[in-house]
Design an enzyme around this catalytic site. Structure first.
Site, PDB file in Angstrom:
ATOM      1  N   GLY A 113       0.819  -1.217   0.000  1.00 17.49           N
ATOM      2  CA  GLY A 113       0.000   0.000   0.000  1.00 17.49           C
ATOM      3  C   GLY A 113       0.846   1.257   0.000  1.00 17.49           C
ATOM      4  N   SER A 129       0.750  -3.891   5.110  1.00 19.32           N
ATOM      5  CA  SER A 129       1.022  -4.062   6.528  1.00 19.32           C
ATOM      6  C   SER A 129       1.402  -2.704   7.116  1.00 19.32           C
ATOM      7  CB  SER A 129       2.160  -5.064   6.703  1.00 19.32           C
ATOM      8  OG  SER A 129       2.729  -4.912   7.973  1.00 19.32           O
ATOM      9  N   VAL A 150       9.254   8.047   0.772  1.00 21.91           N
ATOM     10  CA  VAL A 150       9.863   9.078  -0.078  1.00 21.91           C
ATOM     11  C   VAL A 150       9.234   8.915  -1.461  1.00 21.91           C
ATOM     12  CG1 VAL A 150      12.053   9.488   1.101  1.00 21.91           C
ATOM     13  CG2 VAL A 150      11.819   7.519  -0.406  1.00 21.91           C
ATOM     14  N   ALA A 194       8.743  13.825  -5.797  1.00 16.41           N
ATOM     15  CA  ALA A 194       8.844  14.652  -7.004  1.00 16.41           C
ATOM     16  C   ALA A 194       8.457  13.774  -8.186  1.00 16.41           C
ATOM     17  CB  ALA A 194      10.271  15.152  -7.170  1.00 16.41           C
ATOM     18  N   LYS A 228       6.300  21.741 -10.215  1.00 17.26           N
ATOM     19  CA  LYS A 228       7.703  21.478 -10.545  1.00 17.26           C
ATOM     20  C   LYS A 228       7.900  21.735 -12.032  1.00 17.26           C
ATOM     21  CE  LYS A 228      10.957  17.649 -10.904  1.00 17.26           C
ATOM     22  NZ  LYS A 228      11.162  16.212 -10.743  1.00 17.26           N
ATOM     23  N   LEU A 271       8.939  -0.229  -6.653  1.00 14.77           N
ATOM     24  CA  LEU A 271      10.286  -0.619  -6.215  1.00 14.77           C
ATOM     25  C   LEU A 271      10.486  -2.129  -6.273  1.00 14.77           C
ATOM     26  CD1 LEU A 271      10.611   1.870  -3.234  1.00 14.77           C
ATOM     27  CD2 LEU A 271      11.622   2.079  -5.504  1.00 14.77           C
ATOM     28  N   ILE A 296       7.807   7.067 -10.144  1.00 14.90           N
ATOM     29  CA  ILE A 296       6.337   7.173 -10.202  1.00 14.90           C
ATOM     30  C   ILE A 296       5.878   7.121 -11.665  1.00 14.90           C
ATOM     31  CG2 ILE A 296       4.405   8.784  -9.786  1.00 14.90           C
ATOM     32  CD1 ILE A 296       5.798   9.353  -7.052  1.00 14.90           C
ATOM     33  N   GLY A 305      11.869   7.927 -22.472  1.00 14.54           N
ATOM     34  CA  GLY A 305      11.050   8.815 -21.636  1.00 14.54           C
ATOM     35  C   GLY A 305      11.526  10.259 -21.741  1.00 14.54           C
TER      36      GLY A 305
END
Ligand SMILES: Cc1cc2nc3c(=O)[nH]c(=O)nc-3n(C[C@H](O)[C@H](O)[C@H](O)COP(=O)(O)OP(=O)(O)OC[C@H]3O[C@@H](n4cnc5c(N)ncnc54)[C@H](O)[C@@H]3O)c2cc1C
Length: 511
Positions: free
Chosen positions: A19, A46, A54, A57, A85, A340, A353, A442
């Protein structure tokens, strides 16, 4: 899909493990596109283990994610304490004392079919000292601390920039959790202690929780963070380690109090053994020092971070350990790793992200049924790996093109052997200033130019087509362009004004 005949082998239950941002982004998007009458979604997290916390950005691509989910921008910015940003300011990269900006925008439209950078290059080679950033709208906005929406008229020079968000990661996950739960996602707070495999094919059958419960599913999305609970611990997919190209392997993170002015960008300051991020939010500044543990000990790294904060520290620094690289497969059997759990490049250009978002999009594109045709898995992996490796090369460029030789890290980065793909890109750029861009890159031309140029990589020569204009003609043309840009940017509101004008009222109350 609602109302259509039900495919016989459809995925009836998806289990999302984790989560954090990855888990809730996935659950939110799937709940938006797969109605609960079609597929049940359950997310297990959990609270005891918690999230990494973290990842504050982002890149401008997040707009697309928000748009597809129908997220209201004002509500989103308010509820996540968000700021805007326009790019990243790099300090002490390339050489100590150097400062440059990687903005989310280009350097203007083509001039007679040739990139404006080529004209700048000719002028630069003739001795002109004007910085390239003078032709970049987001760079000027950052310099003058301005913020605005891109102009709606595509012919306006102020239409050609983008912005991303900076936000509180915990509030972001909470926001998406509300979104997903409203659309039928079931949340279970428990620790997963085991995963059972089907004997016949090694697919994941169910998860065993610490409360003794068992959760079955057809498709499992592993968003368990660095734990890689299903993709690695259960399926033993194995990991490709990139530490030899991206040697930073730890970070200290700490929030501090805000200071004025509220800057519309992330800052990355290079230190001897890594670099420090500064991400200004509405209610605090997020900071961290990403470093290479081979070249500095943990206490010295924490001290470097604490000595270089703008405001009063708001919490104890937290240490995070990581190994840069990727899973050999991101989709393995009936498990797809997102976030991750799938790998980590390192946060220098805030790419995770965006990779999460693209992973979710690709999963929806190649969404399987219970036959799990292996060709879907294979195409998902081909595309995802290509994307992550292209970003990897872009990030390595920031390190390897440095002129710094004042510490072990930078000497190592100057000398390290590079991936062939990056060597080739740099060779082409050095020849004539043309960035090589492939499918799924990208970062586009302007981003590569901003980094090459910021680090002091100047091509051998410029595009011969530029010769049709004399140095004086180019100088006149460029002076006019940069004067128009600066004057226009000077009329924009400050970042703080922009937020208070547009984002502090209730979305329902906006004109
Ligand atoms: C130093 C650093 C800086 C970063 N900065 C940025 C940035 O600026 N921009 C960006 O885009 N990205 C950034 N990232 C990446 C960013 O943190 C992640 O993209 C994002 O937070 C998503 O993490 P996640 O959801 O994959 O993992 P996590 O947040 O770690 O979530 C993992 C979840 O799995 C659950 N879990 C794990 N094991 C179990 C178990 N046994 N049972 C039940 N649940 C379990 C945990 O409770 C948690 O809910 C950064 C990463 C690091 C390390």
């Amino acid at each position: 899909m609602a109302g259509s005949a039900t495919p016989p082998n459809r995925i009836q239950k998806i289990v999302v493990v984790g989560g954090g941002s990855a888990g809730w982004m996935t659950a939110a998007a799937l709940s938006r596109f797969l109605p609960s009458s079609f597929t049940k979604i359950e997310l297990v997290e959990s609270e005891e283990i918690g999230v990494i916390g973290v990842g504050e950005a982002t890149l401008p691509t997040l707009h697309l994610f928000n748009q597809r989910l129908g997220i209201n921008e004002q509500e989103f910015v308010r509820k996540t304490q968000g700021t805007f940003k326009l790019g990243i300011e790099f300090v002490n990269w390339g050489r100590v004392g150097n400062r440059f900006f990687h903005g989310f925008g280009d350097f203007g439209p083509l001039i007679d079919s040739v990139a404006p950078y080529q004209y700048w290059l000719k002028l630069h080679m003739a001795g002109d000292q004007t910085a390239l950033s003078e032709y970049s709208v987001p760079s000027l906005m950052a310099e003058l601390n301005r913020c605005a929406q891109p102009h709606p008229d595509p012919k306006s020079p102020f239409s050609a920039f983008l912005y991303a968000y900076q936000f509180d990661a915990a509030l972001y996950a909470r926001y998406l959790r509300d979104y997903a739960e409203q659309r039928g996602v079931k949340r279970t707070n428990a620790k997963i202690v085991d995963a059972k495999l089907r004997g016949e094919n090694g697919f994941i059958e169910s998860l065993v929780l610490d409360n003794g419960e068992c959760i079955e599913g057809d498709l499992f999305i592993d968003c368990s963070g660095f734990a890689g609970l299903l993709i690695e611990k259960t399926l033993k997919t194995s990991y490709e380690d990139w530490t030899h190209w991206l040697p930073c392997d730890r970070a200290w993170a700490v929030p501090c109090e805000s200071i004025s002015p509220l800057t519309p960008y992330t800052r990355s300051t290079a230190h001897d053994a890594g670099w420090q991020w500064r991400i200004p939010l509405q209610h605090r500044i997020g900071n961290g020092y990403v470093y290479c543990s081979r070249f500095i000990d943990d206490n010295a790294a924490a001290k470097t971070l604490l000595d270089n904060l703008d405001g009063k520290v708001l919490a104890e620094p937290r240490m995070l350990r990581f190994t840069t690289g990727r899973r050999k497969k991101l989709w393995n059997k009936n498990c797809v790793a997102i976030g991750l759990a799938s790998g980590f490049i390192e946060p220098l250009e805030s790419t995770t992200i965006s990779l999460i978002q693209n992973g979710i999009g690709r999963l929806i594109e190649y969404f399987p049924d219970r036959n799990f045709d292996p060709v879907l898995e294979s195409e998902y992996n081909r595309h995802s790996i290509m994307e992550i490796e292209r970003i990897r090369d872009f990030i390595i460029l920031h390190y390897c093109a440095t002129s710094r030789d004042d510490s072990e890290l930078w000497r190592y980065c100057r000398e390290m052997p590079l991936p062939d793909s990056l060597n080739y890109k740099m060779e082409v750029f050095r020849a004539r200033g043309r960035p090589v861009i492939y499918e799924s890159d990208g970062f586009k031309e302007a981003s590569w130019i901003a980094i090459y140029n910021g680090l002091g990589v100047i091509p051998k020569t410029y595009d011969p087509l530029v010769e049709r204009y004399s140095v004086d003609e180019i100088r006149r043309m460029l002076i006019e362009k940069r004067t128009i840009l600066r004057r226009g940017v000077e009329t924009m509101p400050t970042h703080e004004q922009f937020i208070s004008q547009y984002f502090h009222t209730d979305p329902g109350g906006m004109a």
